[in-house]
Design a protein around this motif. Structure first.
Motif, PDB file in Angstrom:
ATOM      1  N   HIS A  46       0.832  -1.217   0.000  1.00  0.00           N
ATOM      2  CA  HIS A  46       0.000   0.000   0.000  1.00  0.00           C
ATOM      3  C   HIS A  46       0.862   1.261   0.000  1.00  0.00           C
ATOM      4  N   ARG A  47       2.141   1.118  -0.206  1.00  0.00           N
ATOM      5  CA  ARG A  47       3.105   2.228  -0.230  1.00  0.00           C
ATOM      6  C   ARG A  47       3.150   2.984   1.108  1.00  0.00           C
ATOM      7  N   ALA A  48       2.817   2.269   2.188  1.00  0.00           N
ATOM      8  CA  ALA A  48       2.857   2.906   3.509  1.00  0.00           C
ATOM      9  C   ALA A  48       4.293   3.260   3.885  1.00  0.00           C
ATOM     10  N   VAL A  49       4.463   4.359   4.614  1.00  0.00           N
ATOM     11  CA  VAL A  49       5.801   4.760   5.070  1.00  0.00           C
ATOM     12  C   VAL A  49       5.833   4.927   6.590  1.00  0.00           C
ATOM     13  N   ASP A  50       4.719   4.608   7.238  1.00  0.00           N
ATOM     14  CA  ASP A  50       4.661   4.789   8.691  1.00  0.00           C
ATOM     15  C   ASP A  50       4.052   3.565   9.358  1.00  0.00           C
ATOM     16  N   ASP A  51       4.241   3.493  10.660  1.00  0.00           N
ATOM     17  CA  ASP A  51       3.703   2.365  11.419  1.00  0.00           C
ATOM     18  C   ASP A  51       3.483   2.824  12.864  1.00  0.00           C
ATOM     19  N   THR A  52       2.824   1.953  13.647  1.00  0.00           N
ATOM     20  CA  THR A  52       2.528   2.325  15.039  1.00  0.00           C
ATOM     21  C   THR A  52       3.808   2.296  15.883  1.00  0.00           C
ATOM     22  N   PRO A  53       3.859   3.098  16.939  1.00  0.00           N
ATOM     23  CA  PRO A  53       5.094   3.147  17.740  1.00  0.00           C
ATOM     24  C   PRO A  53       5.274   1.912  18.630  1.00  0.00           C
ATOM     25  N   TYR A  54       6.502   1.406  18.687  1.00  0.00           N
ATOM     26  CA  TYR A  54       6.829   0.376  19.689  1.00  0.00           C
ATOM     27  C   TYR A  54       6.596   0.979  21.057  1.00  0.00           C
ATOM     28  N   GLY A  55       6.050   0.179  21.966  1.00  0.00           N
ATOM     29  CA  GLY A  55       5.790   0.681  23.322  1.00  0.00           C
ATOM     30  C   GLY A  55       4.411   1.287  23.443  1.00  0.00           C
ATOM     31  N   GLY A  56       3.718   1.391  22.326  1.00  0.00           N
ATOM     32  CA  GLY A  56       2.351   1.914  22.334  1.00  0.00           C
ATOM     33  C   GLY A  56       2.290   3.421  22.314  1.00  0.00           C
ATOM     34  N   GLY A  57       1.074   3.921  22.293  1.00  0.00           N
ATOM     35  CA  GLY A  57       0.878   5.370  22.255  1.00  0.00           C
ATOM     36  C   GLY A  57       0.168   5.774  20.981  1.00  0.00           C
ATOM     37  N   ALA A  58      -0.260   7.041  20.976  1.00  0.00           N
ATOM     38  CA  ALA A  58      -1.054   7.536  19.851  1.00  0.00           C
ATOM     39  C   ALA A  58      -0.170   7.831  18.648  1.00  0.00           C
ATOM     40  N   GLY A  59      -0.788   7.812  17.481  1.00  0.00           N
ATOM     41  CA  GLY A  59      -0.123   8.299  16.275  1.00  0.00           C
ATOM     42  C   GLY A  59       0.733   7.266  15.575  1.00  0.00           C
ATOM     43  N   MET A  60       1.250   7.687  14.446  1.00  0.00           N
ATOM     44  CA  MET A  60       2.061   6.825  13.597  1.00  0.00           C
ATOM     45  C   MET A  60       3.470   7.403  13.514  1.00  0.00           C
ATOM     46  N   VAL A  61       4.422   6.518  13.284  1.00  0.00           N
ATOM     47  CA  VAL A  61       5.821   6.949  13.247  1.00  0.00           C
ATOM     48  C   VAL A  61       6.403   6.633  11.865  1.00  0.00           C
ATOM     49  N   LEU A  62       7.094   7.594  11.306  1.00  0.00           N
ATOM     50  CA  LEU A  62       7.744   7.424  10.003  1.00  0.00           C
ATOM     51  C   LEU A  62       8.825   6.352  10.117  1.00  0.00           C
ATOM     52  N   GLN A  63       8.783   5.395   9.202  1.00  0.00           N
ATOM     53  CA  GLN A  63       9.736   4.279   9.270  1.00  0.00           C
ATOM     54  C   GLN A  63      11.087   4.646   8.655  1.00  0.00           C
ATOM     55  N   PRO A  64      12.142   4.001   9.133  1.00  0.00           N
ATOM     56  CA  PRO A  64      13.458   4.352   8.587  1.00  0.00           C
ATOM     57  C   PRO A  64      13.675   3.869   7.155  1.00  0.00           C
ATOM     58  N   PHE A  65      13.110   2.697   6.810  1.00  0.00           N
ATOM     59  CA  PHE A  65      13.484   2.113   5.525  1.00  0.00           C
ATOM     60  C   PHE A  65      13.227   3.012   4.316  1.00  0.00           C
ATOM     61  N   PRO A  66      11.972   3.493   4.124  1.00  0.00           N
ATOM     62  CA  PRO A  66      11.737   4.294   2.904  1.00  0.00           C
ATOM     63  C   PRO A  66      12.578   5.565   2.849  1.00  0.00           C
ATOM     64  N   VAL A  67      12.815   6.167   4.001  1.00  0.00           N
ATOM     65  CA  VAL A  67      13.592   7.414   4.038  1.00  0.00           C
ATOM     66  C   VAL A  67      15.043   7.133   3.663  1.00  0.00           C
ATOM     67  N   VAL A  68      15.613   6.128   4.290  1.00  0.00           N
ATOM     68  CA  VAL A  68      17.031   5.836   4.061  1.00  0.00           C
ATOM     69  C   VAL A  68      17.252   5.286   2.641  1.00  0.00           C
ATOM     70  N   ALA A  69      16.312   4.501   2.164  1.00  0.00           N
ATOM     71  CA  ALA A  69      16.427   3.982   0.783  1.00  0.00           C
ATOM     72  C   ALA A  69      16.381   5.143  -0.207  1.00  0.00           C
ATOM     73  N   ALA A  70      15.511   6.115   0.049  1.00  0.00           N
ATOM     74  CA  ALA A  70      15.411   7.286  -0.844  1.00  0.00           C
ATOM     75  C   ALA A  70      16.699   8.103  -0.805  1.00  0.00           C
ATOM     76  N   LEU A  71      17.256   8.278   0.388  1.00  0.00           N
ATOM     77  CA  LEU A  71      18.520   9.023   0.505  1.00  0.00           C
ATOM     78  C   LEU A  71      19.624   8.311  -0.264  1.00  0.00           C
ATOM     79  N   ARG A  72      19.736   7.012  -0.047  1.00  0.00           N
ATOM     80  CA  ARG A  72      20.826   6.245  -0.683  1.00  0.00           C
ATOM     81  C   ARG A  72      20.696   6.232  -2.207  1.00  0.00           C
ATOM     82  N   ALA A  73      19.469   6.198  -2.691  1.00  0.00           N
ATOM     83  CA  ALA A  73      19.266   6.128  -4.145  1.00  0.00           C
ATOM     84  C   ALA A  73      19.538   7.472  -4.827  1.00  0.00           C
ATOM     85  N   ASN A  74      19.484   8.555  -4.061  1.00  0.00           N
ATOM     86  CA  ASN A  74      19.569   9.882  -4.682  1.00  0.00           C
ATOM     87  C   ASN A  74      20.778  10.716  -4.272  1.00  0.00           C
ATOM     88  N   LEU A  75      21.538  10.216  -3.292  1.00  0.00           N
ATOM     89  CA  LEU A  75      22.675  10.987  -2.778  1.00  0.00           C
ATOM     90  C   LEU A  75      23.868  10.069  -2.580  1.00  0.00           C
TER      91      LEU A  75
END
Ligand code: ADE
Length: 245
Positions: A46-75
């Motif tokens: 589903h092209r998701a880039v976020d997931d629920t936080p470890y330890g619980g709590g509200a909201g979603m957290v941006l995952q490292p994989f898509p960000v780091v893969a994008a950085l590595r592919a472009n820089l």
């Protein structure tokens, strides 16, 4: 200068980076800008880039994989003249001094955080972290645009006259002096006489003094950090005597 922006809202950058001086600088080839959607680097169906936080709590957290893969592919992350800037309210507060330093770099990358937060491990891939002030926006896109605009106008060739930013508020640590243009008399408010006489030294001193007056009246915090030379000490003493009269 080459700028790459990493975001999940690339369309937000269309207007601000194409209009006005930045658009012209891109046309002239002084600036190169690319906006990269790190959703394109998601491996999720589903092209998701976020997931629920470890330890619980509200909201979603941006995952490292898509960000780091994008950085590595472009820089090339080992490149010397590259600064990778994480845009976050937890960063150092961005100011004119930071803008001047960053304007000397050949390549800049901005990682725009969104959602409630990002995985802490993303931090390791940034060389700097900046906030634009002590308030929270919905994401890092507008702050990144503010920083890009501020930095790019300092790149040689983007603004026609180099001198026009050396007089800017904050450039040298003081607020800018008052400016006037025609007419000489507007509804009874007259342009200061000294600006009309063409005496460059008198005009320089008047501007320096008014710059000190403005900063003393409006931003004493800036003045406290500023190192006054002998001439400025004298002018500031005059300002204080005039104002406290
Ligand atoms: N993201 C949300 N608020 C921000 C701020 N003030 N500066 C930088 N990034 C942000």
């Amino acid at each position: 200068m080459e700028i790459k922006v990493f975001t999940i809202f690339p369309e937000m950058f269309d207007g601000p980076l194409s209009a006005s001086l930045l658009g012209k600088a891109r046309e002239k080839g002084i600036l190169e800008m690319e906006v990269i959607n790190f959703r394109d680097y998601s491996t999720d169906k589903h092209r998701a880039v976020d997931d629920t936080p470890y330890g619980g709590g509200a909201g979603m957290v941006l995952q490292p994989f898509p960000v780091v893969a994008a950085l590595r592919a472009n820089l090339d992350l080992n490149e010397e003249d590259l600064e990778v800037i994480l845009v976050t309210p937890q960063g150092a507060v961005f100011d004119q001094k930071a803008a001047i330093e960053l304007s000397k770099k050949k390549k800049l990358a901005f990682i725009c955080g969104h959602y409630e937060g990002f995985d802490e491990r993303i931090r390791k891939f940034a060389t700097k972290e900046y906030s634009i002030g002590d308030y929270v926006l919905t994401g890092g896109e507008l702050p990144a645009m503010v920083m890009i605009d501020t930095i790019c106008r300092l790149v040689p060739g983007v603004i026609k006259e180099q001198a026009s930013f050396e007089d800017d508020s904050f450039y040298n640590g003081l607020l800018e002096y008052p400016q006037y243009t025609r007419p000489r008399d507007f509804e009874g408010m007259e342009v200061p006489e000294v600006l009309l006489n063409g005496h460059h030294e008198q005009i320089r001193i008047w501007r320096k003094k008014e710059s000190l007056r403005r900063t003393w009246q409006r931003r004493p915090d800036l003045l406290a950090k500023y190192e006054l030379d002998k001439e400025e000490e004298k002018l500031l003493a005059e300002v204080k005597a005039e104002e406290l009269r």
